[in-house]
Scaffold this motif. Structure first.
Motif, PDB file in Angstrom:
ATOM      1  N   THR A 104       0.850  -1.184   0.000  1.00  0.00           N
ATOM      2  CA  THR A 104       0.000   0.000   0.000  1.00  0.00           C
ATOM      3  C   THR A 104       0.890   1.240   0.000  1.00  0.00           C
ATOM      4  O   THR A 104       1.949   1.248   0.620  1.00  0.00           O
ATOM      5  CB  THR A 104      -0.981   0.006   1.190  1.00  0.00           C
ATOM      6  OG1 THR A 104      -1.926   1.052   1.026  1.00  0.00           O
ATOM      7  CG2 THR A 104      -0.279   0.181   2.518  1.00  0.00           C
ATOM      8  N   ILE A 105       0.466   2.240  -0.713  1.00  0.00           N
ATOM      9  CA  ILE A 105       1.213   3.495  -0.832  1.00  0.00           C
ATOM     10  C   ILE A 105       0.581   4.513   0.124  1.00  0.00           C
ATOM     11  O   ILE A 105      -0.632   4.713   0.117  1.00  0.00           O
ATOM     12  CB  ILE A 105       1.156   4.040  -2.278  1.00  0.00           C
ATOM     13  CG1 ILE A 105       1.602   2.986  -3.278  1.00  0.00           C
ATOM     14  CG2 ILE A 105       1.905   5.343  -2.402  1.00  0.00           C
ATOM     15  CD1 ILE A 105       3.068   2.832  -3.463  1.00  0.00           C
ATOM     16  N   ILE A 106       1.437   5.158   0.929  1.00  0.00           N
ATOM     17  CA  ILE A 106       0.966   6.069   1.968  1.00  0.00           C
ATOM     18  C   ILE A 106       1.711   7.395   1.848  1.00  0.00           C
ATOM     19  O   ILE A 106       2.933   7.395   1.653  1.00  0.00           O
ATOM     20  CB  ILE A 106       1.258   5.462   3.365  1.00  0.00           C
ATOM     21  CG1 ILE A 106       0.636   4.076   3.471  1.00  0.00           C
ATOM     22  CG2 ILE A 106       0.763   6.362   4.477  1.00  0.00           C
ATOM     23  CD1 ILE A 106       1.256   3.229   4.548  1.00  0.00           C
ATOM     24  N   PRO A 107       1.022   8.514   1.988  1.00  0.00           N
ATOM     25  CA  PRO A 107       1.725   9.805   1.997  1.00  0.00           C
ATOM     26  C   PRO A 107       2.680   9.893   3.194  1.00  0.00           C
ATOM     27  O   PRO A 107       2.360   9.428   4.293  1.00  0.00           O
ATOM     28  CB  PRO A 107       0.597  10.838   2.135  1.00  0.00           C
ATOM     29  CG  PRO A 107      -0.641  10.122   1.699  1.00  0.00           C
ATOM     30  CD  PRO A 107      -0.434   8.683   2.043  1.00  0.00           C
ATOM     31  N   VAL A 108       3.839  10.471   2.984  1.00  0.00           N
ATOM     32  CA  VAL A 108       4.850  10.603   4.038  1.00  0.00           C
ATOM     33  C   VAL A 108       4.271  11.301   5.261  1.00  0.00           C
ATOM     34  O   VAL A 108       4.574  10.924   6.397  1.00  0.00           O
ATOM     35  CB  VAL A 108       6.084  11.376   3.505  1.00  0.00           C
ATOM     36  CG1 VAL A 108       7.007  11.792   4.627  1.00  0.00           C
ATOM     37  CG2 VAL A 108       6.833  10.546   2.498  1.00  0.00           C
ATOM     38  N   ASP A 109       3.446  12.302   5.055  1.00  0.00           N
ATOM     39  CA  ASP A 109       2.929  13.113   6.159  1.00  0.00           C
ATOM     40  C   ASP A 109       2.125  12.319   7.186  1.00  0.00           C
ATOM     41  O   ASP A 109       2.062  12.726   8.351  1.00  0.00           O
ATOM     42  CB  ASP A 109       2.065  14.255   5.630  1.00  0.00           C
ATOM     43  CG  ASP A 109       2.858  15.242   4.792  1.00  0.00           C
ATOM     44  OD1 ASP A 109       4.103  15.278   4.940  1.00  0.00           O
ATOM     45  OD2 ASP A 109       2.250  15.963   3.983  1.00  0.00           O
ATOM     46  N   TRP A 143       8.127  11.385  -4.891  1.00  0.00           N
ATOM     47  CA  TRP A 143       6.657  11.412  -4.869  1.00  0.00           C
ATOM     48  C   TRP A 143       6.130  11.725  -3.475  1.00  0.00           C
ATOM     49  O   TRP A 143       4.916  11.808  -3.278  1.00  0.00           O
ATOM     50  CB  TRP A 143       6.100  10.072  -5.342  1.00  0.00           C
ATOM     51  CG  TRP A 143       6.535   9.736  -6.727  1.00  0.00           C
ATOM     52  CD1 TRP A 143       7.574   8.924  -7.088  1.00  0.00           C
ATOM     53  CD2 TRP A 143       5.975  10.221  -7.944  1.00  0.00           C
ATOM     54  NE1 TRP A 143       7.684   8.869  -8.451  1.00  0.00           N
ATOM     55  CE2 TRP A 143       6.704   9.657  -9.011  1.00  0.00           C
ATOM     56  CE3 TRP A 143       4.915  11.072  -8.250  1.00  0.00           C
ATOM     57  CZ2 TRP A 143       6.428   9.905 -10.337  1.00  0.00           C
ATOM     58  CZ3 TRP A 143       4.636  11.323  -9.578  1.00  0.00           C
ATOM     59  CH2 TRP A 143       5.390  10.750 -10.601  1.00  0.00           C
ATOM     60  N   ASN A 144       7.038  11.867  -2.481  1.00  0.00           N
ATOM     61  CA  ASN A 144       6.649  12.136  -1.105  1.00  0.00           C
ATOM     62  C   ASN A 144       5.736  11.036  -0.552  1.00  0.00           C
ATOM     63  O   ASN A 144       4.731  11.313   0.099  1.00  0.00           O
ATOM     64  CB  ASN A 144       5.993  13.524  -0.997  1.00  0.00           C
ATOM     65  CG  ASN A 144       6.203  14.144   0.359  1.00  0.00           C
ATOM     66  OD1 ASN A 144       7.156  13.827   1.059  1.00  0.00           O
ATOM     67  ND2 ASN A 144       5.299  15.032   0.740  1.00  0.00           N
ATOM     68  N   LEU A 145       6.114   9.783  -0.845  1.00  0.00           N
ATOM     69  CA  LEU A 145       5.317   8.619  -0.472  1.00  0.00           C
ATOM     70  C   LEU A 145       6.158   7.580   0.248  1.00  0.00           C
ATOM     71  O   LEU A 145       7.377   7.574   0.164  1.00  0.00           O
ATOM     72  CB  LEU A 145       4.720   7.965  -1.731  1.00  0.00           C
ATOM     73  CG  LEU A 145       3.777   8.803  -2.574  1.00  0.00           C
ATOM     74  CD1 LEU A 145       3.454   8.089  -3.877  1.00  0.00           C
ATOM     75  CD2 LEU A 145       2.508   9.110  -1.793  1.00  0.00           C
ATOM     76  N   LEU A 187      10.329   0.730  -9.416  1.00  0.00           N
ATOM     77  CA  LEU A 187       9.846   1.360 -10.648  1.00  0.00           C
ATOM     78  C   LEU A 187       9.646   2.859 -10.483  1.00  0.00           C
ATOM     79  O   LEU A 187      10.039   3.651 -11.335  1.00  0.00           O
ATOM     80  CB  LEU A 187       8.542   0.708 -11.109  1.00  0.00           C
ATOM     81  CG  LEU A 187       8.644  -0.721 -11.621  1.00  0.00           C
ATOM     82  CD1 LEU A 187       7.261  -1.303 -11.864  1.00  0.00           C
ATOM     83  CD2 LEU A 187       9.483  -0.788 -12.886  1.00  0.00           C
ATOM     84  N   LEU A 188       9.044   3.263  -9.379  1.00  0.00           N
ATOM     85  CA  LEU A 188       8.786   4.689  -9.149  1.00  0.00           C
ATOM     86  C   LEU A 188      10.079   5.467  -8.919  1.00  0.00           C
ATOM     87  O   LEU A 188      10.219   6.597  -9.363  1.00  0.00           O
ATOM     88  CB  LEU A 188       7.836   4.874  -7.968  1.00  0.00           C
ATOM     89  CG  LEU A 188       6.391   4.454  -8.199  1.00  0.00           C
ATOM     90  CD1 LEU A 188       5.601   4.555  -6.902  1.00  0.00           C
ATOM     91  CD2 LEU A 188       5.743   5.289  -9.294  1.00  0.00           C
ATOM     92  N   THR A 189      11.015   4.874  -8.228  1.00  0.00           N
ATOM     93  CA  THR A 189      12.280   5.558  -7.942  1.00  0.00           C
ATOM     94  C   THR A 189      13.145   5.660  -9.186  1.00  0.00           C
ATOM     95  O   THR A 189      13.684   6.714  -9.487  1.00  0.00           O
ATOM     96  CB  THR A 189      13.050   4.817  -6.823  1.00  0.00           C
ATOM     97  OG1 THR A 189      12.208   4.763  -5.672  1.00  0.00           O
ATOM     98  CG2 THR A 189      14.330   5.533  -6.482  1.00  0.00           C
TER      99      THR A 189
END
Length: 149
Positions: free
Chosen positions: A74-79, A110-112, A142-144
């Motif tokens: 799961t992808i989560i915002p850093v904040d 992506w700040n994720l 892939l994103l990095t």
């Protein structure tokens, strides 16, 4: 005398449930060779996983990169991410399975944060063989790497 030829090569190990790929790159990041090892890694005991990986990765490379394929992520915002809540975030979308390790990768561009699970035997084998290497999820990779292009 140490074999300096091998020290200039990088090894990427991509792990999936049906085996693993070994890819060797030169200093210019050009693929030199790759090899697929078929084995039901996610269902093998720890000793067998270590033996398979050790047999194929015993040469002296300048760097290792380990990428695990897993559908449990799961992808989560850093904040809003908290390390002690990583498992809870993952459980919002996925059921917990026996003997899994929960890891995460930062994706700064992506700040994720990508939180993911892999079988505990795979995690233990990789930590045994490559204790200082970060295990990346294939989506994180892939994103990095896409950002670097």
């Amino acid at each position: 005398m140490e074999n300096t030829t091998l020290n200039s090569y990088n090894l990427i190990i991509r792990i999936s449930s049906d085996g693993f790929y070994l890819s060797v790159y030169n200093e210019a990041n050009s693929l030199l060779t790759s090899k697929k090892i078929n084995a039901p890694l996610f269902s093998l005991p720890l000793e067998e996983v270590i033996h398979l990986l050790e047999k194929e990765t015993q040469l002296n490379y300048s760097s290792f990169r380990i990428i695990c394929e897993s559908d449990t992520y799961t992808i989560i915002p850093v904040d809003i991410f908290r390390i002690d809540e990583a498992a809870d975030f993952l459980r919002l979308e996925h059921k917990q399975t026996k003997n899994e390790s929960i890891l995460f990768n930062k994706i700064p561009a992506w700040n994720l944060i990508n939180t993911f699970a892999i079988p505990g035997t795979i995690h233990n084998a990789l930590n045994h063989l490559f204790p200082k290497t970060i295990i990346e999820h294939h989506i994180s990779y892939l994103l990095t790497d896409e950002v670097r292009l």
